[in-house]
Each structure stands twice: as structure tokens, then as C-alpha cells.
Design a protein around this motif. Structure first.
Motif, PDB file in Angstrom:
ATOM      1  N   ASP A   1       0.822  -1.216   0.000  1.00 49.58           N
ATOM      2  CA  ASP A   1       0.000   0.000   0.000  1.00 49.58           C
ATOM      3  C   ASP A   1       0.858   1.268   0.000  1.00 49.58           C
ATOM      4  OD1 ASP A   1      -2.314  -1.564   0.014  1.00 49.58           O
ATOM      5  OD2 ASP A   1      -2.393  -1.598   2.208  1.00 49.58           O
ATOM      6  N   GLY A   2       1.928   1.262  -0.777  1.00 51.32           N
ATOM      7  CA  GLY A   2       2.767   2.440  -0.937  1.00 51.32           C
ATOM      8  C   GLY A   2       3.781   2.676   0.170  1.00 51.32           C
ATOM      9  N   VAL A   3       3.887   1.747   1.119  1.00 49.02           N
ATOM     10  CA  VAL A   3       4.800   1.913   2.245  1.00 49.02           C
ATOM     11  C   VAL A   3       5.772   0.744   2.285  1.00 49.02           C
ATOM     12  CG1 VAL A   3       4.952   2.120   4.767  1.00 49.02           C
ATOM     13  CG2 VAL A   3       3.007   3.106   3.551  1.00 49.02           C
ATOM     14  N   ARG A   4       7.064   1.046   2.468  1.00 49.24           N
ATOM     15  CA  ARG A   4       8.062  -0.017   2.611  1.00 49.24           C
ATOM     16  C   ARG A   4       7.784  -0.767   3.903  1.00 49.24           C
ATOM     17  NH1 ARG A   4      14.182   1.740   2.860  1.00 49.24           N
ATOM     18  NH2 ARG A   4      13.901   1.950   0.635  1.00 49.24           N
ATOM     19  N   ARG A   5       7.547  -2.086   3.787  1.00 51.64           N
ATOM     20  CA  ARG A   5       7.211  -2.894   4.948  1.00 51.64           C
ATOM     21  C   ARG A   5       8.255  -3.949   5.283  1.00 51.64           C
ATOM     22  NH1 ARG A   5       3.689  -0.187   7.940  1.00 51.64           N
ATOM     23  NH2 ARG A   5       1.846   0.404   6.763  1.00 51.64           N
ATOM     24  N   TYR A   6       9.155  -4.233   4.352  1.00 55.32           N
ATOM     25  CA  TYR A   6      10.155  -5.274   4.599  1.00 55.32           C
ATOM     26  C   TYR A   6      11.391  -4.974   3.770  1.00 55.32           C
ATOM     27  CZ  TYR A   6      12.216  -9.926   5.057  1.00 55.32           C
ATOM     28  OH  TYR A   6      13.063 -10.970   5.345  1.00 55.32           O
TER      29      TYR A   6
ATOM     30  N   LEU B   1      17.560  -0.490  10.811  1.00 53.12           N
ATOM     31  CA  LEU B   1      17.789   0.342  11.998  1.00 53.12           C
ATOM     32  C   LEU B   1      17.336   1.777  11.775  1.00 53.12           C
ATOM     33  CD1 LEU B   1      21.211  -1.089  13.158  1.00 53.12           C
ATOM     34  CD2 LEU B   1      18.994  -1.334  14.297  1.00 53.12           C
ATOM     35  N   ASP B   2      17.538   2.312  10.551  1.00 52.64           N
ATOM     36  CA  ASP B   2      17.032   3.657  10.246  1.00 52.64           C
ATOM     37  C   ASP B   2      15.530   3.721  10.488  1.00 52.64           C
ATOM     38  OD1 ASP B   2      19.527   4.610   9.543  1.00 52.64           O
ATOM     39  OD2 ASP B   2      19.151   4.578   7.377  1.00 52.64           O
ATOM     40  N   ASP B   3      14.807   2.699  10.024  1.00 46.73           N
ATOM     41  CA  ASP B   3      13.363   2.670  10.220  1.00 46.73           C
ATOM     42  C   ASP B   3      13.013   2.512  11.698  1.00 46.73           C
ATOM     43  OD1 ASP B   3      10.506   2.269   9.069  1.00 46.73           O
ATOM     44  OD2 ASP B   3      10.813   0.581  10.433  1.00 46.73           O
ATOM     45  N   TYR B   4      13.739   1.646  12.381  1.00 43.92           N
ATOM     46  CA  TYR B   4      13.453   1.384  13.798  1.00 43.92           C
ATOM     47  C   TYR B   4      13.567   2.657  14.636  1.00 43.92           C
ATOM     48  CZ  TYR B   4      13.568  -0.650  18.446  1.00 43.92           C
ATOM     49  OH  TYR B   4      13.290  -0.942  19.752  1.00 43.92           O
ATOM     50  N   PHE B   5      14.503   3.527  14.288  1.00 45.85           N
ATOM     51  CA  PHE B   5      14.701   4.756  15.050  1.00 45.85           C
ATOM     52  C   PHE B   5      13.984   5.956  14.439  1.00 45.85           C
ATOM     53  CE2 PHE B   5      18.307   2.218  16.578  1.00 45.85           C
ATOM     54  CZ  PHE B   5      18.039   2.295  17.925  1.00 45.85           C
ATOM     55  N   SER B   6      13.067   5.701  13.493  1.00 49.34           N
ATOM     56  CA  SER B   6      12.285   6.809  12.945  1.00 49.34           C
ATOM     57  C   SER B   6      10.806   6.419  12.876  1.00 49.34           C
ATOM     58  CB  SER B   6      12.829   7.242  11.573  1.00 49.34           C
ATOM     59  OG  SER B   6      12.713   6.195  10.641  1.00 49.34           O
ATOM     60  N   ASP B   7      10.297   6.096  11.699  1.00 47.44           N
ATOM     61  CA  ASP B   7       8.860   5.917  11.510  1.00 47.44           C
ATOM     62  C   ASP B   7       8.297   4.565  11.955  1.00 47.44           C
ATOM     63  OD1 ASP B   7       8.844   8.442  10.422  1.00 47.44           O
ATOM     64  OD2 ASP B   7       9.055   7.697   8.368  1.00 47.44           O
ATOM     65  N   LYS B   8       9.135   3.557  12.044  1.00 44.38           N
ATOM     66  CA  LYS B   8       8.703   2.188  12.390  1.00 44.38           C
ATOM     67  C   LYS B   8       7.624   1.668  11.433  1.00 44.38           C
ATOM     68  CE  LYS B   8       9.960   2.035  17.257  1.00 44.38           C
ATOM     69  NZ  LYS B   8      10.622   3.240  17.574  1.00 44.38           N
ATOM     70  N   ASN B   9       7.880   1.816  10.132  1.00 50.16           N
ATOM     71  CA  ASN B   9       6.958   1.323   9.113  1.00 50.16           C
ATOM     72  C   ASN B   9       7.195  -0.145   8.757  1.00 50.16           C
ATOM     73  OD1 ASN B   9       5.463   3.682   8.653  1.00 50.16           O
ATOM     74  ND2 ASN B   9       7.062   4.507   7.350  1.00 50.16           N
ATOM     75  N   LEU B  10       8.378  -0.652   9.050  1.00 55.57           N
ATOM     76  CA  LEU B  10       8.693  -2.025   8.673  1.00 55.57           C
ATOM     77  C   LEU B  10       7.951  -3.019   9.546  1.00 55.57           C
ATOM     78  CD1 LEU B  10      12.553  -1.887   8.047  1.00 55.57           C
ATOM     79  CD2 LEU B  10      10.714  -1.786   6.362  1.00 55.57           C
ATOM     80  N   TRP B  11       7.484  -4.087   8.912  1.00 56.25           N
ATOM     81  CA  TRP B  11       6.835  -5.169   9.644  1.00 56.25           C
ATOM     82  C   TRP B  11       7.854  -6.266   9.884  1.00 56.25           C
ATOM     83  CZ3 TRP B  11       1.926  -5.218   6.089  1.00 56.25           C
ATOM     84  CH2 TRP B  11       1.084  -4.166   6.461  1.00 56.25           C
ATOM     85  N   GLN B  12       8.960  -5.908  10.489  1.00 59.83           N
ATOM     86  CA  GLN B  12      10.019  -6.849  10.843  1.00 59.83           C
ATOM     87  C   GLN B  12      10.767  -6.265  12.024  1.00 59.83           C
ATOM     88  OE1 GLN B  12      12.175  -5.699   6.959  1.00 59.83           O
ATOM     89  NE2 GLN B  12      13.669  -6.907   8.042  1.00 59.83           N
TER      90      GLN B  12
END
Length: 96
Positions: free
Chosen positions: A10-15, A76-87
């Protein structure tokens, strides 16, 4: 050649992941979506059940270690920012 790839839902990086064979890895994700209970697949089934998984290459590396470091950085970039990843973030950083 080692690839760092992303799965966008849905337009968002998830993995974010790495592989040396994109077609094989995509087949594995499609198979696992139907049968595995990992968080990524549960979230896809719950939020976007009609999603067809496709892998987008975002980087290429000759060395597997370099690919793994780039993957780790993105997670890690995602983990410390938006938390969009489903991992989850890597538990042990064995890439360095």
C-alpha cells in the motif's frame, strides 16, 4: 551479485531483505504468505489480503557482507524513525 530488496505494501516499505536470487526469494515470500505465521505475513493477510508480493531491488553489492550491512542500516534507520517495517531489527549484529 547480492541484492538488497524491499517489499512495499500500500505504498509503504514494509520489509527489507537480501538475496542472491530475486526470483527464488519472491517465490519463497509468496509461498510463505499462505502458510507461515511470521509477523510480516500476518500483517499482510490482516491489512492487505489481496496484495501480491513483489520485490523491488534497491541496491546491488558484489560482497554479501556489504549487502547485509546495508540491509541492517535500512532496518535500523526505520526502527529509530517511523517504524513502518513489519520486521524486527537484527538481534545480533553479525555483519560487522
Amino acid at each position: 551479485m547480492n541484492f538488497v530488496y524491499e517489499i512495499i505494501i500500500d505504498g509503504v516499505r514494509r520489509y527489507v531483505g537480501i538475496t542472491n536470487n530475486i526470483k527464488r526469494r519472491q517465490s519463497q515470500h509468496i509461498r510463505d504468505l499462505k502458510s507461515k505465521d511470521k509477523y510480516l505475513y500476518k500483517m499482510i493477510r490482516e491489512n492487505s489480503p489481496e496484495t501480491i508480493i513483489s520485490l523491488n531491488i534497491i541496491a546491488q553489492f558484489d560482497n554479501k557482507g556489504d549487502a547485509a550491512r546495508w540491509e541492517c542500516k535500512l532496518i535500523l534507520d526505520d526502527y529509530f524513525s517511523d517504524k513502518n517495517l513489519w520486521q524486527s531489527f537484527p538481534v545480533s549484529i553479525k555483519y560487522f
